[in-house]
Every structure is written in C-alpha cells, then in structure tokens.
Design an enzyme around this catalytic site. Structure first.
Site, mmCIF file in Angstrom:
data_model
loop_
_atom_site.group_PDB
_atom_site.id
_atom_site.type_symbol
_atom_site.label_atom_id
_atom_site.label_comp_id
_atom_site.label_asym_id
_atom_site.label_seq_id
_atom_site.Cartn_x
_atom_site.Cartn_y
_atom_site.Cartn_z
ATOM 1 N N ASN A 1 -12.756 -33.351 6.925
ATOM 2 C CA ASN A 1 -12.550 -34.167 5.728
ATOM 3 C C ASN A 1 -11.364 -33.728 4.863
ATOM 4 O OD1 ASN A 1 -14.016 -31.838 5.108
ATOM 5 N ND2 ASN A 1 -15.342 -32.850 3.628
ATOM 6 N N GLU B 1 -19.752 -22.399 3.786
ATOM 7 C CA GLU B 1 -19.768 -23.460 2.772
ATOM 8 C C GLU B 1 -20.284 -24.694 3.468
ATOM 9 O OE1 GLU B 1 -18.989 -26.677 1.051
ATOM 10 O OE2 GLU B 1 -16.851 -26.202 1.125
ATOM 11 N N CYS C 1 -18.176 -32.647 0.831
ATOM 12 C CA CYS C 1 -19.424 -31.903 0.663
ATOM 13 C C CYS C 1 -19.903 -31.931 -0.784
ATOM 14 C CB CYS C 1 -19.252 -30.471 1.138
ATOM 15 S SG CYS C 1 -17.866 -29.615 0.348
#
Length: 485
Positions: free
Chosen positions: A154, A253, A287
């Site tokens: 992304n 993460e 996210c």
C-alpha cells in the site's frame, strides 16, 4: 532515473541481477492492467546468498564513521529529490494511488531518511554509569547485525524506507523483500538511491520474489537478527511464532481497525471533513485508515447526512488524473474481498446509506449505517472504500465500542473539550490516538506502533534506535579486586 526495464531486477551485493527462478511476474497498473515491468523472480538460494553477503558486508559497515553513514544517507535523499517526478509517477502506476497520495508517500519516505541522519551517531556512544569500588561501567550501543525487511503493497516506498534508513544509519545491513507487485517503488528505487549514494556493496540487498518461491527464507535465515514486517496480523503471528522459536527480534506493524469517535460535543462539520479524508485516502488501503466511525446519538443523524453527501462527490477513476481521489484497488483479490464484505454486511442487516459501484477495478464509496460493532463488517480490516457508521448511546459507550476489537493501532476522538479528549484518549487501547484529527498520521519522530494484535515495537526517533541496536555492558576494574575466597 533509469527506466523500469533496468530496475526490474534484484539488487544483490551491489549488482543488479536477474532472478534465477523459472517463474516471472508482471508488475501491472491496477487501473487498466497494462504491464509496467516483467520480473524474473529470485530463488530461495539467492535469498540465502544475499543474507550471507549482507552478514559479511555488515562487519565492515559497522566500522564506518558517523560522517560516512551520514554522507550516504544525504546522497540517497538527494537521489529521491532529484528524481521526484518519475518516482511519484511510478508509485502511482504500481499502487493505484492518486497523485496526492503518491506525493505524500515520497514526502514521508524522505522524512524518515532525513531523520535517520540525526541519530546515526547513536552507534558508538559510550555511557558511563555509577559503579561500586574501583570499577568503571561503560554501556556501549552497537549495531544489531543483519535486518530482514518485508514491506507491503500500500505505501511501499515509505514503509520500506522506515526500516531500511534506520538500519543503515545504525550500522546494520539489510536484506529487503518488497511486495513484488510494487517491487519498483518498494524496492528497486530505494536500491538505486543507495547505489547512487555509494553505499558499500552488500549492505543493502533488495530481493524481487514472492512467498510461493522462497517460503519462510526471509524469516529463518541464521544471519537475520531482526525481522521487520509491515502487513496483516495473521502473517505477523506466523512471523512471531518463527522468530520466537529462533530467538530473533521482531518489529511488527500489523493490521488495524481504527475507531473514529465523534462525541456529543463535537463539531460535526469538521468531524466529517476529517472522516472523509481518513476513510477514503488511497481507497481505504492503509493500516491506520478509519475502519469504524462511532458517533454519539445526538450527532448521529447530522453526521450521517453530511458524510454521505460528501462521499457521493469524491472523484474516482484513473489514478494518474490529478483530480482523482479514489483510484483502483491493488488487485482482483482485494476487489473480490471488498465485494464479499459488502454482501455480508447486507445479509447481516446493515443499512446501505450509500450504494457504491464497481467500475473496472475501481470501487466507489459505500456507506453502511446501523452497523453492529460485533458484526463481521465492523470487526474486519476492510482495506477498501467502505465506511461503517455505528451509533453510541453515550460518550462512555463510544469509547467502549472503540476498544471492542482485537486491533489497537490508531484511533481518533472529536470533541470541543480538549482536556476531556486527552483523558479519553488514554482510555483507548491503541498505540496512537489523535484528538480532532483523523487516524492516518505518521512522522519520523514519534513512537509509531500498535497495541494488542496490531503489532510489537515502535518506529520513530529515538524509539527505533533501541529496536535496531544492541547494548553491551563493559566493566573495567581499575585496581586489583580482593575476592572473598
């Protein structure tokens, strides 16, 4: 910047090398399917070789001076700045991101690179701590070794640089595997920047391959001292299990389910402004994206009406058009996943306040209201331009709903009472809470990371220094010590 036909190879030990697999992958524009580059995948053996070379290179790089490391980092930043237009174009073509998003991503990547220059001197520092008797206690900070880096599709340039820059600044070497479908912006551009900067060969190795080809080779290699991964919580659990078995450090993460809480005293217009940006930037494929909008009952109807009207008007289509905000989802798999969430939400009884549509690989905004926080829609990380709005009976219930998720990455609270907002922010079980802003925020000098299933560790200066180095106690006995026996 060299053409993509030159950058479609792995970068190992300072050389651009063809993958040795029989398999190739075409990097395509997710909007129209046009081929950007064709990549011959690297093999598991090439990955193993890269780790061995990185381990040898790191021993010398660990001896580099602060000035040498800073010079390399400055030159890498110079490359990104000098090739800004071409890099932004490549990010957009590969990721489907808008021109706005692609510019933001390059800006963030540069910020992380430039911030790493500031703490390059942390390695080699000696701290003296008090000792009893004729002894000196020196605490040294040393490079950790070889970092295994794995980044997602992304924000590939930014999320790769977030690991690579601090690792190199602190005397480590890196074996990096970007998501190959964005391998140019997630890997090759970074390799080219550090090649231009004169980084010694082997300190950074970029592998263009996929999991089907190499399995867990990025996780199990004996030279890897830390595994840095950004991606889903499911994959993060797998990495954590392997790292635990092999006693390797991790910086994970992972996925989010970020709540955006609108309290009873919030400014609805500004909350809508923030929510539109924080939900629909990059088609929701972030996210930190707003995943659940939780609104006090007194503001609910007003918020829904204004939010839906704004969502209807968001420009969509070809991401290369500067006016586009919502471009294509990254691939057909993600599109089908999004469409399934929509069908499941309808079956669960959620109200469709705004019916979107699929146009090629573009999904226009969907808005669901009357959403139950226990539903699949509310509890899933959507990664799509699908907004869910939940009504709360009180401010206290809004915070309780916000916490009712396994994830804990980012969050936001809108209120006119800033003191109350900060008190409530501390009650939200997330690594980050933003008052009177949306959930998608990042900076190189804050502790970025999540709680619960959203990850382990923190990026950002100075927290990343601890993650990417090792401390060593050296004691010095200045006079002969008398022992009891």
């Amino acid at each position: 910047m060299q053409s993509v036909s030159v950058l479609n190879k792995s970068y190992i030990n300072g050389e651009w090398v063809e993958g040795k697999s029989e398999n190739t992958l075409e990097i395509t524009n997710p909007y129209d399917g046009s081929v950007i580059a064709s990549v011959r995948l690297a093999t598991k053996q090439q990955v193993e070789d890269a780790f061995t070379l990185a381990s040898e290179a790191q021993k010398e790089w660990a001896k580099s001076t602060v000035e040498e490391r800073r010079a390399v980092l400055h030159k890498a930043a110079e490359y990104l700045n000098n090739n800004r237009e071409e890099i932004v174009k490549t990010i957009g073509l590969e990721t489907g991101g808008s021109v706005l998003k692609s510019n933001v991503e390059l800006h963030l990547a540069l910020e992380f690179l430039e911030e790493s220059i500031k703490y390059a001197d942390e390695v080699g520092k000696i701290r003296e701590v008090p000792a009893v008797g004729d002894k000196l206690n020196h605490i040294h900070r040393l490079p950790l070794g070889v970092v295994s880096s794995i980044s997602p599709f992304n924000f590939p340039l930014n999320l790769s640089m977030r690991t690579i820059a601090p690792a190199i600044a602190l005397g480590n070497s890196v074996v990096h595997k970007p998501d190959v479908q964005v391998g140019l912006s997630g890997g090759s551009i970074i390799a080219k920047a550090f090649e231009y900067a004169g980084l010694p060969k082997g300190v950074l190795n970029v592998i263009l391959t996929d999991i089907n080809e190499i399995g867990d080779a990025m996780l199990t290699n004996r030279h890897a001292k830390l595994i840095s991964f950004t991606g889903s919580s499911a994959v993060g659990r797998h990495i954590g299990a392997i790292a635990g078995q092999n006693l390797k450090r991790v910086a994970l993460e992972l996925g989010g389910n970020s709540p955006f809480v609108v309290l009873s005293d919030a400014d609805v217009d500004q909350a809508v402004n923030a929510a539109i940006f924080g939900k629909f930037i990059h088609q929701g494929q972030i996210c930190m994206i707003i995943n659940r909008i939780i609104v006090h009952k007194d503001k609910y109807d007003q918020f829904v009406e204004k939010f839906v009207e704004r969502a209807k008007a968001i420009p969509y289509g070809d991401q290369t058009d500067p006016s586009t905000i919502i471009g294509p989802l990254i691939n057909e798999k993600q599109m089908n996943r999004a469409l399934q969430f929509i069908e499941d939400a309808k079956a669960e009884g959620a109200t469709v306040a705004l019916e979107g549509q699929r146009i090629g690989n573009v999904l226009t905004p969907y808005v669901f209201t009357g959403v139950d926080n226990s539903s699949k829609l509310a509890q899933s990380e959507l990664f799509a331009p699908i907004a869910t709005i939940i009504k709360a009976e009180s401010d206290e219930e809004a915070i309780a709903i916000a916490n009712d998720t396994e994830a804990g990455l980012s969050s936001a609270i809108f209120t006119s009472d800033l003191k109350k907002g900060e008190e409530l922010a501390l009650q939200v079980d997330a690594g980050m809470t933003h008052i009177n802003d949306q959930t998608v925020n990042d900076a190189p000098n804050i502790p970025f990371g999540g709680n619960k299933s959203s990850g382990l560790g923190r990026f950002g200066n100075p927290w990343v220094v601890e993650e990417f180095t090792v401390t060593k106690w050296v004691s010095i006995q200045t006079k002969d010590r008398q022992y009891p026996f």
